[in-house]
Enzyme design. Structure first.
Site, PDB file in Angstrom:
ATOM      1  N   HIS A  37     -24.429 -16.591 -78.067  1.00 46.63           N
ATOM      2  CA  HIS A  37     -22.888 -15.920 -77.914  1.00 46.63           C
ATOM      3  C   HIS A  37     -22.931 -15.258 -76.850  1.00 46.63           C
ATOM      4  O   HIS A  37     -23.884 -14.571 -76.498  1.00 46.63           O
ATOM      5  CB  HIS A  37     -23.014 -15.362 -79.243  1.00 46.63           C
ATOM      6  CG  HIS A  37     -22.643 -16.257 -80.574  1.00 46.63           C
ATOM      7  ND1 HIS A  37     -21.835 -17.220 -80.654  1.00 46.63           N
ATOM      8  CD2 HIS A  37     -23.172 -16.433 -81.654  1.00 46.63           C
ATOM      9  CE1 HIS A  37     -21.556 -17.836 -81.732  1.00 46.63           C
ATOM     10  NE2 HIS A  37     -22.631 -17.234 -82.464  1.00 46.63           N
ATOM     11  N   CYS A  97     -20.363 -19.617 -74.380  1.00 41.87           N
ATOM     12  CA  CYS A  97     -18.732 -19.729 -74.299  1.00 41.87           C
ATOM     13  C   CYS A  97     -18.155 -18.951 -73.275  1.00 41.87           C
ATOM     14  O   CYS A  97     -18.744 -18.024 -72.757  1.00 41.87           O
ATOM     15  CB  CYS A  97     -18.109 -19.276 -75.722  1.00 41.87           C
ATOM     16  SG  CYS A  97     -18.288 -20.207 -77.115  1.00 41.87           S
TER      17      CYS A  97
END
Length: 115
Positions: A37, A97
């Protein structure tokens, strides 16, 4: 710095960097794929976008240390699965991401084993 866990589901990535199942392990011939993440759960890959070709990434696997040189950085669609493909040499692929807190795309860093 982060612990590496086996698996890359949402729950796995809450614990650290996730090793994608069925890809090579660090230091092995093949594509070792790791995800993390960038904006939640410790933001372990928050600064991944700062890597550029020529930079060195270090991965510790047990007592072994592996150094990889970054070869390219790409932005791809979340549906782009070619980044998971096997390779003939020892490759490290890091995925997170992108962009920060928007997460509509994926940032992919590809590096080759140097030692």
């Amino acid at each position: 710095d982060s612990v590496i866990v086996e698996g890359d589901t949402w729950e796995d990535l809450k614990k650290g960097v996730g090793h994608h199942p069925s890809t090579a392990n660090a230091g092995e011939k093949g594509n070792a794929v790791y995800s993390g993440h960038d904006d939640v759960y410790g933001e372990v890959f928050r600064r991944l976008e700062e890597l550029k070709p020529g930079d060195v990434v270090t991965v510790y696997a047990g007592i072994h240390l592996y150094r990889y040189e970054v070869k390219r950085v790409r932005i791809v669609s979340p549906k782009e699965t070619a980044v998971l493909a096997a390779t003939s040499d020892a490759t490290l692929t890091l995925i997170t991401c992108y962009p920060y807190r928007v997460d509509t795309q994926r940032l992919v860093v590809v590096a080759k084993l140097v030692e």
